[in-house]
Design an enzyme around this catalytic site. Structure first.
Site, PDB file in Angstrom:
ATOM      1  N   TYR A 103     -27.173 -23.560 -25.230  1.00  0.00           N
ATOM      2  CA  TYR A 103     -25.755 -23.727 -24.952  1.00  0.00           C
ATOM      3  C   TYR A 103     -25.533 -23.649 -23.447  1.00  0.00           C
ATOM      4  CZ  TYR A 103     -20.800 -22.636 -24.545  1.00  0.00           C
ATOM      5  OH  TYR A 103     -19.469 -22.654 -24.188  1.00  0.00           O
ATOM      6  N   LEU A 104     -24.863 -24.643 -22.895  1.00  0.00           N
ATOM      7  CA  LEU A 104     -24.532 -24.660 -21.477  1.00  0.00           C
ATOM      8  C   LEU A 104     -23.085 -24.196 -21.312  1.00  0.00           C
ATOM      9  CD1 LEU A 104     -26.066 -28.123 -20.464  1.00  0.00           C
ATOM     10  CD2 LEU A 104     -27.091 -25.852 -20.205  1.00  0.00           C
ATOM     11  N   ASP A 131     -25.941 -44.501 -23.929  1.00  0.00           N
ATOM     12  CA  ASP A 131     -24.648 -44.404 -24.614  1.00  0.00           C
ATOM     13  C   ASP A 131     -23.701 -43.594 -23.737  1.00  0.00           C
ATOM     14  OD1 ASP A 131     -22.680 -44.662 -26.521  1.00  0.00           O
ATOM     15  OD2 ASP A 131     -23.481 -43.135 -27.867  1.00  0.00           O
TER      16      ASP A 131
END
Length: 267
Positions: A79-80, A176
Site C-alpha cells: 500500500y502506497l 492503459d
C-alpha cells in the site's frame, strides 16, 4: 476467492479490510500495509500479467506498488500512502520510461481490461500493432456481421493506414495510461494497473489525450525532456482507435461516435 483466503495463501496475517476504488474488472481492498486485488472468475493469466507489468515498469525506474504475492486468483501489493500531486515529477518519470529503447515490439500476453491480447514480438511496428492489438479486438466482437453498422465500421478499422504509423523505436509502455491509473504517493508519482508491453510511446500518449486529466504542467515537463514529433501527434487518433474498440466491446455503443471520430482522424 475471499480476501482473507488470498492473505492466507500469501502467508500474511489477517488485517481489517477496507474496500478501495478499483477498476471495472477487479475488487480492491486495503489490508493494513497491503492492497489486495481479486476477481470471482478472472481470465486465465490475468493477475500474473499485471504483476509482470508492474515489475517491468519498476525495473525501468517507474514507481509502482511492489508486488508481494500473485497467483491466478489474486494479487497482493504494498500500500502506497497518498501524497500531494506532483505533475512535474510524473512528466520526468514518464519521459525517462519512454527514453529507454528496447529491441523489438511486443512481449508476453497482456490484458486491456479483461480483454486478452496475444503474446508475440515483431520489428515492423505497423504490422505488429494491427495483427497483435487491433485484430484481436475485432475478432473478440460478438458477430459484427450481424450488425450492418458495426460491420461497416470494423471494415473501416481494417482498412485504416496501420502500415504508415511512425516509428520512433520500441520502448516499454504502461499500455492503459488514463488519469485514473496515476497515483500520487508520499514518495512521489506512481502508476497503477498496467497493461505493459513494448510498443511506441504514442500508444501511451494517445490514451492520455483521449480522456484528458493531465494538466499543462505535465505536458510541458514531459516535452521539455522528450519532444513529441508532429508525425507522432498526427498518429494519436490511430492509437485511440485501439482503446475505443476495447471500450466499445466492454461498455457498448456509447463509444461508436468517438470511435468514428478517431477513425476519421486516423485516415
Amino acid at each position: 476467492m475471499r480476501p482473507e483466503e488470498l492473505l492466507a495463501r500469501a502467508g500474511l496475517p489477517f488485517y481489517p479490510l477496507v474496500p478501495l476504488v478499483g477498476g471495472d474488472v477487479a475488487r480492491v481492498f486495503r489490508a493494513g500495509p497491503y492492497v489486495l486485488k481479486l476477481h470471482p472468475s478472472p481470465p486465465e493469466g490475468f493477475f500474473p500479467a499485471e504483476a509482470r507489468g508492474l515489475m517491468r515498469l519498476s525495473g525501468k525506474g517507474v514507481r509502482v506498488p511492489r508486488v508481494v504475492y500473485v497467483d491466478e486468483g489474486g494479487l497482493v501489493m504494498e500500500y502506497l500512502s497518498p501524497g500531494p500531486p506532483d505533475w512535474e515529477g510524473l512528466g520526468r518519470m514518464l519521459a525517462q520510461l519512454h527514453s529507454q529503447k528496447e529491441v523489438q515490439y511486443g512481449g508476453d500476453r497482456v490484458f486491456l481490461g479483461p480483454l486478452p491480447l496475444p503474446e508475440g514480438v515483431g520489428e515492423d511496428w505497423g504490422r505488429f500493432f494491427y495483427e497483435k492489438r487491433i485484430l484481436p479486438l475485432l475478432e473478440a466482437a460478438p458477430n459484427p456481421k450481424g450488425s450492418l453498422r458495426l460491420g461497416r465500421l470494423f471494415l473501416e478499422v481494417e482498412r485504416a493506414p496501420w502500415h504508415r504509423l511512425p516509428e520512433e523505436g520500441p520502448v516499454l509502455i504502461h499500455g492503459d495510461l488514463w488519469h485514473g491509473n496515476v497515483y500520487f504517493a508520499q514518495e512521489g508519482p506512481a502508476l497503477l494497473d498496467p497493461s505493459a508491453w513494448v510498443g511506441e510511446r504514442g500508444v501511451d500518449l494517445a490514451m492520455m489525450r483521449l480522456f484528458g486529466g493531465f494538466p499543462e504542467v505535465f505536458w510541458r515537463t514531459y516535452e521539455d525532456l522528450l519532444p513529441i514529433p508532429e508525425a507522432v501527434n498526427r498518429a494519436l487518433p490511430c492509437y485511440q482507435v485501439y482503446f475505443l474498440l476495447a471500450h466499445l466491446l466492454l461498455f457498448g455503443e456509447a463509444y461508436l461516435g468517438p470511435l468514428k471520430r478517431a477513425l476519421k482522424g486516423c485516415g
